[in-house]
Design a protein around this motif. Structure first.
Motif, short mmCIF file in Angstrom:
data_model
loop_
_atom_site.label_atom_id
_atom_site.label_comp_id
_atom_site.label_asym_id
_atom_site.label_seq_id
_atom_site.Cartn_x
_atom_site.Cartn_y
_atom_site.Cartn_z
N LEU A 177 -8.65 3.78 5.97
CA LEU A 177 -7.64 2.72 5.82
C LEU A 177 -6.84 2.89 4.54
O LEU A 177 -5.61 2.74 4.53
CB LEU A 177 -8.32 1.35 5.85
N ALA A 178 -7.53 3.21 3.44
CA ALA A 178 -6.84 3.39 2.16
C ALA A 178 -5.94 4.61 2.18
O ALA A 178 -4.80 4.58 1.68
CB ALA A 178 -7.87 3.52 1.03
N LEU A 210 -1.04 -2.64 8.92
CA LEU A 210 -1.44 -2.03 7.66
C LEU A 210 -0.23 -1.90 6.75
O LEU A 210 0.81 -1.36 7.15
CB LEU A 210 -2.05 -0.65 7.92
N ALA A 211 -0.35 -2.41 5.53
CA ALA A 211 0.75 -2.37 4.57
C ALA A 211 0.58 -1.22 3.59
O ALA A 211 -0.54 -0.77 3.33
CB ALA A 211 0.82 -3.69 3.81
N PRO A 212 1.67 -0.73 3.01
CA PRO A 212 1.58 0.34 2.01
C PRO A 212 0.75 -0.11 0.80
O PRO A 212 0.80 -1.27 0.39
CB PRO A 212 3.03 0.60 1.61
N ALA A 213 0.00 0.82 0.23
CA ALA A 213 -0.80 0.54 -0.96
C ALA A 213 -1.10 1.86 -1.66
O ALA A 213 -1.24 2.90 -1.00
CB ALA A 213 -2.10 -0.17 -0.59
N PRO A 214 -1.19 1.86 -3.00
CA PRO A 214 -1.53 3.10 -3.72
C PRO A 214 -2.90 3.61 -3.30
O PRO A 214 -3.81 2.80 -3.00
CB PRO A 214 -1.52 2.67 -5.19
N PHE A 215 -3.05 4.92 -3.27
CA PHE A 215 -4.32 5.53 -2.84
C PHE A 215 -4.86 6.47 -3.91
O PHE A 215 -4.12 7.28 -4.48
CB PHE A 215 -4.12 6.31 -1.54
N SER A 216 -6.16 6.37 -4.16
CA SER A 216 -6.85 7.28 -5.08
C SER A 216 -8.12 7.78 -4.41
O SER A 216 -9.04 6.99 -4.15
CB SER A 216 -7.20 6.57 -6.39
#
Length: 319
Positions: free
Chosen positions: A80-81, A133-139
């Motif tokens: 998901l991330a 699902l909305a955009p979000a920073p990924f690490s």
């Protein structure tokens, strides 16, 4: 065809004009879903996917994400991330999986990033849920686990065998390899987080490491790099992408395929080992005490012995 695929096939009216990315696909038939286009991602080399890699990449124009519920709950969070990190705008997202595979328990994770799930369909003991699902920073680093084992620093990610810990079978095999190291060209089949590959390389072996899981390959590469060691590491469904012959094959083979227990993978591994060993080469294998591999090993090798065992595991050495 998997039951989850059959459930998705029932959604032809909803899929007809969609550009779909399927994440963590486990069935080649997913490519045939009735939609405008399908991009199939899989972590597994055994699935003929468009993207065989640890994490999916969202193609331009994708308007529907479909996640096949992974066995490891933490991997769902990772998927998901990773998908959210590849978005520029909110995208419809489906989660599909078997009832007995834990999909109800996964709904809280899904809801945390995709909104309150809506049940779209239920059939063949599987359920299909919808969210956005909305955009979000990924690490990626946020999902890594690191731990010490046999003087090594080990890294893994969700979905890798024995994620975040040294399993007891591998620990017994490491004891055997510390006393009787393998030399020359060594093939590590099912390398997982890279514990065996790193230990073999540290003792001077020229290691080739393979795993059916792309995430496991990524973990092995990271473990080797963190310990200043080198090996050839690649995704392979058992021996399919393996070339050449080796002085030894070393393995802690799986006995589960998804949620089902099976010894067929190990049987194929044993049968194919001779074709990938030099004359006089050796297979070193650890297995649960309850798994009787002795007969299969005796069919393939003339010299079979139990090198080490405890109440739970047995290390076989076969030449």
């Amino acid at each position: 065809m998997e039951n989850t695929t059959r459930l998705l096939e029932r959604q032809s009216a909803l899929l007809a004009s969609r550009r779909v990315l399927i994440a963590d696909g486990d069935d080649a038939a997913l490519k045939q879903l009735p939609s405008a286009s399908v991009t199939l991602h899989s972590d597994l080399a055994s699935v003929p996917a468009d993207q065989v890699q640890a994490l999916p990449q969202v193609p331009p124009g994708t308007d529907l994400l479909v996640i096949i519920l992974p066995k490891a709950r933490e991997r769902l969070d990772l998927l998901l991330a990773a998908l959210a990190g590849g978005l520029d705008a909110p995208v419809e997202c489906w989660l599909v999986g078997p009832g007995k595979g834990g999909i109800r328990g996964a709904l809280k994770q899904f809801a945390a990033v995709a909104g309150e799930p809506v049940l779209l369909d239920s059939a063949r003991h599987c359920k299909l849920y919808q969210g956005w699902l909305a955009p979000a920073p990924f690490s990626l680093a946020r999902f890594a686990r690191q731990w010490p084992a046999a003087g090594l620093q080990v890294t893994s990610w969700p979905g890798v065998f024995s994620h975040g810990r040294l399993d007891d079978g591998t620990a017994l095999l490491l004891e055997e390899l510390a006393e009787r190291p393998l030399q020359g060209a060594v093939l590590d089949v099912g390398c997982g987080a890279g514990v065996l590959s790193a230990a073999l390389a540290r003792h001077g072996a020229r290691v080739t490491a393979v795993d059916v899981s792309a995430t496991a390959v990524l973990a092995t590469q990271q473990t080797l790099a963190d310990n200043g060691l080198t090996a050839q590491v690649s995704v392979s469904d058992l021996y399919r992408q393996v070339h050449g012959r080796f002085n030894a094959i070393c393995t802690n083979p799986p006995f589960h395929d998804g949620l089902a227990r099976t010894t067929e993978t190990t049987r194929q591994l044993i049968r194919g080992a001779r074709d990938h060993l030099q004359p006089g080469g050796e297979l070193v294998l650890v297995a649960n005490q309850g798994l009787e591999y002795g007969e299969w090993l005796a069919e393939a090798f003339r010299d079979v012995s139990v090198a080490r065992e405890n109440r739970r595991f047995r290390v076989w050495r076969c030449r």
